[in-house]
Design a protein around this motif. Structure first.
Motif, PDB file in Angstrom:
ATOM      1  N   MET A  24      -3.601  -6.185   7.417  1.00 16.22           N
ATOM      2  CA  MET A  24      -2.807  -4.981   7.161  1.00 16.22           C
ATOM      3  C   MET A  24      -1.525  -5.090   8.001  1.00 16.22           C
ATOM      4  O   MET A  24      -1.240  -6.148   8.558  1.00 16.22           O
ATOM      5  N   SER A  25      -0.742  -4.011   8.090  1.00 21.00           N
ATOM      6  CA  SER A  25       0.553  -4.089   8.787  1.00 21.00           C
ATOM      7  C   SER A  25       0.453  -4.719  10.172  1.00 21.00           C
ATOM      8  O   SER A  25       1.291  -5.526  10.550  1.00 21.00           O
ATOM      9  N   ARG A  43       3.080   6.858   7.937  1.00 25.63           N
ATOM     10  CA  ARG A  43       2.653   7.949   7.056  1.00 25.63           C
ATOM     11  C   ARG A  43       2.455   9.212   7.870  1.00 25.63           C
ATOM     12  O   ARG A  43       2.017   9.179   8.962  1.00 25.63           O
ATOM     13  N   SER A  71      -5.320   4.399  -2.100  1.00 29.43           N
ATOM     14  CA  SER A  71      -6.657   4.601  -1.560  1.00 29.43           C
ATOM     15  C   SER A  71      -7.388   5.768  -2.205  1.00 29.43           C
ATOM     16  O   SER A  71      -8.541   6.023  -1.900  1.00 29.43           O
ATOM     17  N   MET A 108     -11.985  -5.113   6.703  1.00 25.94           N
ATOM     18  CA  MET A 108     -11.027  -4.482   7.621  1.00 25.94           C
ATOM     19  C   MET A 108     -11.479  -4.722   9.043  1.00 25.94           C
ATOM     20  O   MET A 108     -12.634  -4.452   9.390  1.00 25.94           O
ATOM     21  N   VAL A 134      -7.784   0.275  -2.977  1.00 21.16           N
ATOM     22  CA  VAL A 134      -8.232  -0.316  -1.712  1.00 21.16           C
ATOM     23  C   VAL A 134      -9.108   0.610  -0.874  1.00 21.16           C
ATOM     24  O   VAL A 134      -9.769   0.164   0.059  1.00 21.16           O
ATOM     25  N   LYS A 181      -0.009   4.483  -0.709  1.00 20.43           N
ATOM     26  CA  LYS A 181      -0.681   5.792  -0.599  1.00 20.43           C
ATOM     27  C   LYS A 181       0.218   6.796   0.119  1.00 20.43           C
ATOM     28  O   LYS A 181       0.930   6.414   1.055  1.00 20.43           O
ATOM     29  N   MET A 183     -13.487  -8.395   0.629  1.00 22.97           N
ATOM     30  CA  MET A 183     -12.466  -7.680   1.399  1.00 22.97           C
ATOM     31  C   MET A 183     -13.069  -7.234   2.725  1.00 22.97           C
ATOM     32  O   MET A 183     -14.287  -6.994   2.803  1.00 22.97           O
ATOM     33  N   ARG A 213      -2.850  -6.456   2.603  1.00 23.36           N
ATOM     34  CA  ARG A 213      -2.645  -5.076   2.152  1.00 23.36           C
ATOM     35  C   ARG A 213      -1.750  -4.372   3.175  1.00 23.36           C
ATOM     36  O   ARG A 213      -2.217  -3.984   4.246  1.00 23.36           O
ATOM     37  N   ILE A 214      -0.465  -4.248   2.848  1.00 25.89           N
ATOM     38  CA  ILE A 214       0.488  -3.779   3.856  1.00 25.89           C
ATOM     39  C   ILE A 214       1.169  -2.489   3.406  1.00 25.89           C
ATOM     40  O   ILE A 214       1.790  -2.436   2.341  1.00 25.89           O
ATOM     41  N   GLY A 215       1.015  -1.449   4.211  1.00 25.57           N
ATOM     42  CA  GLY A 215       1.601  -0.151   3.904  1.00 25.57           C
ATOM     43  C   GLY A 215       2.744   0.202   4.839  1.00 25.57           C
ATOM     44  O   GLY A 215       3.918   0.080   4.489  1.00 25.57           O
ATOM     45  N   SER A 216       2.414   0.618   6.053  1.00 16.80           N
ATOM     46  CA  SER A 216       3.437   1.172   6.941  1.00 16.80           C
ATOM     47  C   SER A 216       4.545   0.186   7.295  1.00 16.80           C
ATOM     48  O   SER A 216       5.687   0.599   7.497  1.00 16.80           O
ATOM     49  N   ILE A 239       0.853  -1.205   0.000  1.00 18.94           N
ATOM     50  CA  ILE A 239       0.000   0.000   0.000  1.00 18.94           C
ATOM     51  C   ILE A 239       0.883   1.247   0.000  1.00 18.94           C
ATOM     52  O   ILE A 239       1.541   1.577   0.995  1.00 18.94           O
TER      53      ILE A 239
HETATM   54  C1  LIG Z   1      -3.936   2.269   4.340  1.00 20.07           C
HETATM   55  C2  LIG Z   1      -4.641   1.008   4.095  1.00 20.07           C
HETATM   56  C3  LIG Z   1      -4.017  -0.234   4.294  1.00 20.07           C
HETATM   57  C4  LIG Z   1      -2.601  -0.376   4.807  1.00 20.07           C
HETATM   58  O1  LIG Z   1      -2.497   0.025   6.145  1.00 20.07           O
HETATM   59  P1  LIG Z   1      -1.169  -0.195   6.984  1.00 20.07           P
HETATM   60  O2  LIG Z   1      -1.639  -0.252   8.387  1.00 20.07           O
HETATM   61  O3  LIG Z   1      -0.294   0.974   6.709  1.00 20.07           O
HETATM   62  O4  LIG Z   1      -0.553  -1.467   6.542  1.00 20.07           O
HETATM   63  C5  LIG Z   1      -4.737  -1.379   4.001  1.00 20.07           C
HETATM   64  N1  LIG Z   1      -6.019  -1.332   3.565  1.00 20.07           N
HETATM   65  C6  LIG Z   1      -6.644  -0.164   3.362  1.00 20.07           C
HETATM   66  C7  LIG Z   1      -8.053  -0.183   2.869  1.00 20.07           C
HETATM   67  C8  LIG Z   1      -5.993   1.042   3.625  1.00 20.07           C
HETATM   68  O5  LIG Z   1      -6.641   2.202   3.432  1.00 20.07           O
END
Ligand SMILES: *Cc1c(COP(=O)(O)O)cnc(C)c1O
Length: 222
Positions: free
Chosen positions: A197-198, A222, A48, A155, A69, A27, A153, A213-216, A25
């Motif tokens: 996620m992370s 961020r 996103s 969360m 996402v 963004k 999907m 879905r891994i961002g940070s 991810i």
């Molecule tokens: C930002 C986001 C993520 C990733 O989040 P992290 O905690 O940074 O891994 C995953 N899914 C969605 C829908 C997001 O908006």
């Protein structure tokens, strides 16, 4: 100071089974930063915001798979319809109708996941189980020729309570199997569960996630 993106990626990849797809991810991250992950071999990125995804698509190599996402507004679909690989966040029939129209304009099939509301927080988007069934049973959905529903999907609630996250992911897995049986029994495309996620991807994988879905944890906070 640079964040060790390549090390983070390798560490995460070593912890997820080969059958689970890693969506990085990206963004708020610049094309230069995304290129660091690209050079390490990552080809699947998630954003996103449609307006943020388009310029990155234009600036970056064309073998990248772009996933949407975040919550998507119908009037933004046109920006990403020509190239998006998967939209994870479909949460209404209206949005799906627009995606189908834009897919027709672009002579493409667009793959989508239906986002299911599994968290305790009321702020997170998503369909209830009943709303999801209503959508799939509707005549308008049955007439959409350019949409491929590839799975679901969800969360989890933002909490340290691992048991709760586990319960929520288990709920999503059960809903997935139920919907598969009801609407997609002979359909090989309906196979993805995007969860994790992370902070909770390991729980997601334990509960049967096929996409995380891994961002940070890759790019830093961020
Ligand atoms: C930002 C986001 C993520 C990733 O989040 P992290 O905690 O940074 O891994 C995953 N899914 C969605 C829908 C997001 O908006």
């Amino acid at each position: 100071m640079s964040f060790p993106i390549q090390e983070n990626l390798h560490e995460i990849l070593s912890k997820i089974p080969a059958c689970v797809k890693l969506v990085a991810i990206s963004k708020t991250k610049s094309p230069e930063i995304i290129m660091e992950a690209y050079k390490a071999g990552q080809r699947v990125f998630g954003e996103s915001k449609a307006q943020e995804m388009l310029p990155k698509y234009e600036a970056l190599p064309k073998d990248i798979e772009w996933h949407m996402v975040g919550h998507l507004q119908s009037n933004k679909v046109k920006y990403i319809a020509p190239f998006v690989s998967l939209i994870h966040s479909v949460d209404s029939l209206k949005l799906l109708t627009t995606i189908n129209k834009e897919a027709i304009k672009n002579k493409r099939l667009i793959s989508c996941l239906l986002q299911i509301h599994i968290a305790e927080e009321s702020t997170k988007f998503g369909l209830s189980y009943e709303e999801c069934c209503d959508l799939l049973a509707s005549e308008s959905f049955k007439n959409m020729g350019n949409i491929v529903i590839s799975g679901l999907m969800g969360m989890a609630t933002f909490t340290d309570d691992k048991k709760q996250v586990e319960q929520e992911f288990m709920t999503l897995k059960n809903i997935f199997h139920d919907i598969k049986e009801k609407y997609f029994l002979d359909n090989d495309f309906f196979k993805e569960i995007s969860m994790g996620m992370s902070d909770d991807y390991q729980v997601g994988i334990e509960q049967g996630s096929t996409m995380v879905r891994i961002g940070s944890a890759i790019f830093g906070y961020r």
